[in-house]
Motif scaffolding. Structure first.
Motif, PDB file in Angstrom:
ATOM      1  N   GLU A 204       0.857  -1.400   0.100  1.00 44.34           N
ATOM      2  CA  GLU A 204      -0.109   0.094  -0.035  1.00 44.34           C
ATOM      3  C   GLU A 204       0.817   1.258   0.040  1.00 44.34           C
TER       4      GLU A 204
ATOM      5  N   GLU B  53       1.335   2.331  -3.340  1.00 46.04           N
ATOM      6  CA  GLU B  53       0.220   3.195  -3.957  1.00 46.04           C
ATOM      7  C   GLU B  53       0.162   4.482  -3.262  1.00 46.04           C
ATOM      8  N   ALA B  54       0.449   4.662  -1.940  1.00 45.38           N
ATOM      9  CA  ALA B  54       0.440   5.860  -1.338  1.00 45.38           C
ATOM     10  C   ALA B  54       1.284   6.805  -1.799  1.00 45.38           C
TER      11      ALA B  54
ATOM     12  N   ARG C  77       2.398   6.948  -4.679  1.00 44.66           N
ATOM     13  CA  ARG C  77       1.918   7.351  -6.177  1.00 44.66           C
ATOM     14  C   ARG C  77       0.726   8.391  -5.927  1.00 44.66           C
ATOM     15  N   ALA C  78       0.025   8.328  -5.002  1.00 44.37           N
ATOM     16  CA  ALA C  78      -1.289   8.981  -4.751  1.00 44.37           C
ATOM     17  C   ALA C  78      -0.786  10.433  -4.244  1.00 44.37           C
ATOM     18  N   LEU C  79       0.555  10.476  -3.993  1.00 46.84           N
ATOM     19  CA  LEU C  79       1.204  11.605  -3.326  1.00 46.84           C
ATOM     20  C   LEU C  79       1.834  12.374  -4.547  1.00 46.84           C
ATOM     21  N   GLY C  80       1.711  11.765  -5.575  1.00 47.31           N
ATOM     22  CA  GLY C  80       2.399  12.438  -6.794  1.00 47.31           C
ATOM     23  C   GLY C  80       3.735  12.127  -7.171  1.00 47.31           C
TER      24      GLY C  80
ATOM     25  N   LEU D 291     -10.241   5.827  -6.503  1.00 42.32           N
ATOM     26  CA  LEU D 291      -9.002   5.763  -7.330  1.00 42.32           C
ATOM     27  C   LEU D 291      -9.300   6.412  -8.916  1.00 42.32           C
TER      28      LEU D 291
ATOM     29  N   LEU E 147      -8.150  10.005  -8.950  1.00 47.25           N
ATOM     30  CA  LEU E 147      -6.489  10.174  -8.858  1.00 47.25           C
ATOM     31  C   LEU E 147      -5.781   9.537 -10.383  1.00 47.25           C
TER      32      LEU E 147
ATOM     33  N   ARG F 147      -1.761  15.211  -7.872  1.00 52.65           N
ATOM     34  CA  ARG F 147      -1.661  14.248  -6.787  1.00 52.65           C
ATOM     35  C   ARG F 147      -0.947  14.507  -5.858  1.00 52.65           C
ATOM     36  N   GLY F 148      -1.756  14.571  -4.535  1.00 51.12           N
ATOM     37  CA  GLY F 148      -0.950  15.075  -3.440  1.00 51.12           C
ATOM     38  C   GLY F 148      -0.812  16.642  -3.029  1.00 51.12           C
TER      39      GLY F 148
ATOM     40  N   MET G  79      -5.018  11.392  -0.576  1.00 48.15           N
ATOM     41  CA  MET G  79      -5.439  10.197  -0.186  1.00 48.15           C
ATOM     42  C   MET G  79      -5.065   9.637   1.006  1.00 48.15           C
TER      43      MET G  79
ATOM     44  N   PHE H 171      -5.113   6.285   3.074  1.00 51.45           N
ATOM     45  CA  PHE H 171      -5.349   4.816   2.823  1.00 51.45           C
ATOM     46  C   PHE H 171      -6.030   4.137   4.240  1.00 51.45           C
TER      47      PHE H 171
ATOM     48  N   ILE I 173       1.053  13.107   6.264  1.00 50.94           N
ATOM     49  CA  ILE I 173       1.371  13.070   4.808  1.00 50.94           C
ATOM     50  C   ILE I 173       0.344  13.537   3.621  1.00 50.94           C
TER      51      ILE I 173
END
Lengths: 288, 348
Positions: free
Chosen positions: A179, A182-183, A185-188, B70, B73, B107-108, B113, B115, B184
């Motif tokens: 995860e 993935e996290a 990636r979600a952060l950019g 998802l 994003l 993103r970010g 997100m 999780f 974060i």
């Protein structure tokens, strides 16, 4: 200051686990001694005078106070040559493993991380390399580029690339679906920085363990190829080459074979023990 | 003196989007095409989210909640995933048409997100400070040192002492890890925060702490939130609007009052009825009968018809359409074509 302290704490966890393995600690001590011998012998012995100079008067002397391991058929001191030879074995072992680790794990990790048809193609190509027997690859390279230490390193390194690529791929596959990947990636974070900053550091321990045990494999192989005349050319006191040189005299002068052989054995044993200890220390499942 | 100035770097607030909706999704469809079957995860969803609002996305496991967010994003792995939509506007930008570079910027920075499982969403080989610092380094282009300073401030904000920024994730408890994950996500002050079951892995006391924290920070940073959960209690506590999902569709949507006090859809009714009764502890649970349908099946009618006690013949044959009951409240059920149709939710 504080930061250093904390980091050390994390590393000491691995060290504590490593220390529990007596064999590994002894292996590490022996390995350090061998490294010291290799370095000191370069300083103490003169290559021309002590290692390669032929002294007809001292031919085939048995071990004595003067010559601890005796002398060989050209009057060269076996002790000096065995000590001096340590650097070749260590260098060949380490450099060829570095070649295969860097190349193999990058390719394998990249393949696993990207996935899809790119992965299939890369891994099939790698397995094509696996199909060629190691010795054939070495013969090919040495006959094309000539017998020398760098060529031997290259040949040994290339022949183990597939193993590292497959290992790296396997461990990246287990990491890449976590995860936290993935996290980030979600952060950019970009794919490349994820691969180098998050995937590889988490996948590194099996690669590290494999690398350690491959060093000893490479040392044995290097000695073997030198014995066959494919590796380090003869006047250099590489252990395998020394075994080869002493072969005609094995019946009457066994010490010509015993001492280089022992040197190989001790080095390989020590490194294998370190590898075992590292494996236990880095394995998260065994961590207490 | 110089050192002090450096410490007071103010992280840039991303430009606040002026439109009415920070999020505007129309007709979102997601399916996963595998060798064996096609899984229809999301089947035509419309979502709108106003600034500073919190939207609760409720539904059973497999209803398509996580797939939906998802997709916002653009993190659905393709293949096997296939995403189709008329538009997915995040702050007015359509994520469907953005390049990878632009996506990484969004993103970010604009949409972040949190999780589900804090145990696995932190990288074990970095300190928590470094992990918070990562987003500052990516988006605000701060140096590592500056980013670590900012990370410490962020840790303080979520209630963790700054000196623990050099600790590794394994040295934290579950609730603290989730605080770190929130730190974060909020590090770069995103306009939209997606929380995918942020408290499922936590126990109840920690759960309420984390929710309070999220609520406080959302007000402070004026963030809009999408809260995914199956816990109706969390929805009641935190959300302004609720969307109930079933089999990849939004079956009922409205303000908290609309959905909770004026329940319309039989499925939502079933959800409320299946809650344990606090007043009569000996009473039996009253679950919705049956299971969530196989997502590989395409329904001719309403996907809930099989389990619905109000279902009539037409429910199996005809696709339900969206009925607007009021400006905010909408429901996707055919029976509301009949003027006098009412569900009989047992209010406790």
């Amino acid at each position: 200051m504080k930061k250093n302290h904390k980091k050390a704490k994390n590393k000491s966890l691995i060290w504590r686990q490593f220390k529990k393995n007596k064999g590994a600690v002894i292996g590490l001590i022996v390995f350090c001694i061998i490294v010291v011998i290799a370095i000191v012998s370069v300083i103490v012995f003169d290559f021309d005078a002590d290692i390669t100079a032929v002294k007809a008067a001292d031919r085939l002397l048995p071990p004595s106070k003067e010559h601890w391991f005796g002398t060989d058929n050209l009057g060269r001191d076996v002790f000096a040559r065995v000590c001096y030879g340590a650097q070749y074995s260590l260098l060949i072992g380490v450099v060829s493993v570095i070649i295969s680790v860097v190349f193999g794990s990058l390719v394998g990790a990249f393949a696993a991380f990207v996935g899809g048809w790119i992965e299939t193609i890369i891994m099939r190509l790698i397995e094509l390399l696996l199909m060629i027997p190691g010795i054939l690859l070495v013969i090919m390279i040495v006959y094309t580029f000539g017998a020398s230490i760098p060529n031997l390193m290259l040949a040994l390194g290339l022949s183990t690339v597939p193993h590292f690529a497959r290992n790296a791929r396997a461990s990246v596959l287990t990491v890449r679906n976590n995860e936290y990947i993935e996290a980030s990636r979600a952060l950019g974070a970009s794919e490349l920085s994820i691969l180098f900053k998050h995937v590889l550091p988490n996948a590194i321990s099996p690669i590290l363990v494999q690398a350690t045990s491959r060093i000893s494999g490479c040392i044995i192989s290097a000695a073997g190829y030198s014995f066959l005349g494919l590796g380090v050319p003869s006047p250099l006191p590489e252990w395998g080459a020394m075994l080869s040189d002493g072969r005609p005299f094995i019946y009457n002068y066994p010490y010509l074979e015993i001492f280089p052989g022992l040197a190989i054995m001790i080095t390989v044993l020590a490194i294998n023990q370190i590898g075992d200890g590292l494996r236990d220390a880095l394995d998260p499942k065994l961590k207490r | 003196m110089k050192i002090f100035e450096r410490k007071n770097i103010i992280v840039q607030q991303p430009e606040i989007f002026e439109g009415e909706y920070v999020l505007d999704v129309e007709d979102l469809k997601i399916r996963y095409e595998t060798d064996d079957a096609v899984v229809y995860a999301v089947n035509g969803i419309d979502l709108k989210l106003k600034r500073k609002q919190t939207l609760g996305l409720v539904g059973e496991t497999g209803a398509g909640k996580t797939s939906t967010v998802l997709a916002l994003l653009k993190l659905i792995p393709t293949p096997p995933g296939v995403v189709e939509a008329k538009k997915i506007l995040v702050n007015g930008k359509d994520v469907m048409t953005l390049s990878d570079k632009e996506l990484q910027h969004i993103r970010g920075n604009e949409i972040a997100m949190v999780f589900q499982d804090p145990m696995t969403s932190l990288d074990p080989v970095y300190t928590v400070g470094e992990q918070i610092a990562e987003s500052y380094m990516i988006h605000d282009k701060l140096s590592k040192k500056e980013a670590l300073e900012e990370a410490k401030k962020m840790l303080e904000i979520v209630g963790i002492p700054a000196e623990r920024s050099t600790d590794f994730p394994y040295q934290f408890s579950g609730g603290m890890k989730q605080r770190v994950v929130i730190a974060i996500a909020l590090a770069c002050r995103p306009n939209i925060l997606i929380a995918d079951e942020p408290t499922t892995a936590l126990d109840v006391t920690i759960q309420s702490q984390v929710l309070d924290l999220m609520k406080k920070l959302n007000e402070q940073y004026q963030t809009s939130t999408i809260m995914i959960t199956h816990d109706l209690g969390i929805v009641a506590e935190t959300c302004d609007e609720v969307a109930v999902m079933y089999a990849g569709q939004i079956v009922e949507k409205g303000t908290l009052e609309d959905v909770f006090e004026n329940t319309k859809h039989p499925y939502t009714e079933g959800l409320f009825n299946s809650l344990p009764n606090m007043n009569d502890r000996n009473s039996k649970l009253n679950p919705i009968k049956g299971l969530i349908p196989d997502p590989t099946i395409v329904f001719a009618g309403c996907p809930f018809a099989e389990r619905c006690r109000y279902a009539k013949e037409k429910c199996f044959k005809q696709k339900p359409t969206v009925k607007h009951l009021s400006e905010s409240h909408q429901v996707k059920c055919l029976r509301y074509d009949e003027v006098d149709f009412k569900i009989e939710r047992a209010l406790k």
